[in-house]
Design a protein around this motif. Structure first.
Motif, PDB file in Angstrom:
ATOM      1  N   UNK A 141     -10.071  30.100  35.441  1.00 16.75           N
ATOM      2  CA  UNK A 141      -9.708  28.935  34.631  1.00 16.75           C
ATOM      3  C   UNK A 141      -8.224  28.968  34.291  1.00 16.75           C
ATOM      4  N   UNK A 142      -7.734  30.130  33.887  1.00 15.53           N
ATOM      5  CA  UNK A 142      -6.306  30.259  33.569  1.00 15.53           C
ATOM      6  C   UNK A 142      -5.451  30.016  34.806  1.00 15.53           C
ATOM      7  N   UNK A 143      -5.894  30.506  35.949  1.00 14.41           N
ATOM      8  CA  UNK A 143      -5.152  30.323  37.192  1.00 14.41           C
ATOM      9  C   UNK A 143      -5.078  28.849  37.568  1.00 14.41           C
ATOM     10  N   UNK A 144      -6.164  28.119  37.400  1.00 16.94           N
ATOM     11  CA  UNK A 144      -6.162  26.690  37.708  1.00 16.94           C
ATOM     12  C   UNK A 144      -5.196  25.947  36.799  1.00 16.94           C
ATOM     13  N   UNK A 179       2.429  22.814  39.882  1.00 21.07           N
ATOM     14  CA  UNK A 179       2.518  21.621  40.734  1.00 21.07           C
ATOM     15  C   UNK A 179       3.258  20.497  40.021  1.00 21.07           C
ATOM     16  N   UNK A 180       3.017  20.348  38.730  1.00 17.43           N
ATOM     17  CA  UNK A 180       3.713  19.326  37.953  1.00 17.43           C
ATOM     18  C   UNK A 180       5.211  19.638  37.888  1.00 17.43           C
TER      19      UNK A 180
END
Length: 98
Positions: A46-49, A56-57
């Motif tokens: 979850x943290x990696x996502x 990406x932003x």
């Protein structure tokens, strides 16, 4: 005082068997340990996502800023050319005529 092999053999078999069998883990124990590890993996995933989305932003914003910088650079080049042309005209007008 020497023990006979017949007396020592059963004791040795019992000791070796108890040590060997006590080392085996039950399915329940293994499942508990795996569940704990899986929870940690899920939290890290979850943290990696979240980190990936932020990266990406940031990349998209950096690319946009790079494009804007290139446009600004092209505008500056155009303005420099215009200023150079105006300077040349002024210098020609200032030259004394013979």
């Amino acid at each position: 005082m020497f023990l006979s092999l017949k007396k020592v053999a059963p004791v040795a078999v019992i000791l070796i068997g108890s040590v060997g069998l006590s080392g085996c883990a039950t399915k329940g124990y293994v499942n508990e340990q795996i569940a704990t590890v899986n929870q940690r993996i899920d939290a890290l995933d979850t943290r990696l996502q979240g980190t990936d989305a932020t990266a990406k932003q940031a990349l998209a914003e950096a690319q946009s800023a790079s494009g804007q910088a290139q446009q600004n650079s092209a505008r500056l080049d155009q303005l420099n050319s215009r200023v150079d042309g105006v300077e040349q005209q002024l210098q020609q007008k200032r030259k004394p005529r013979n």
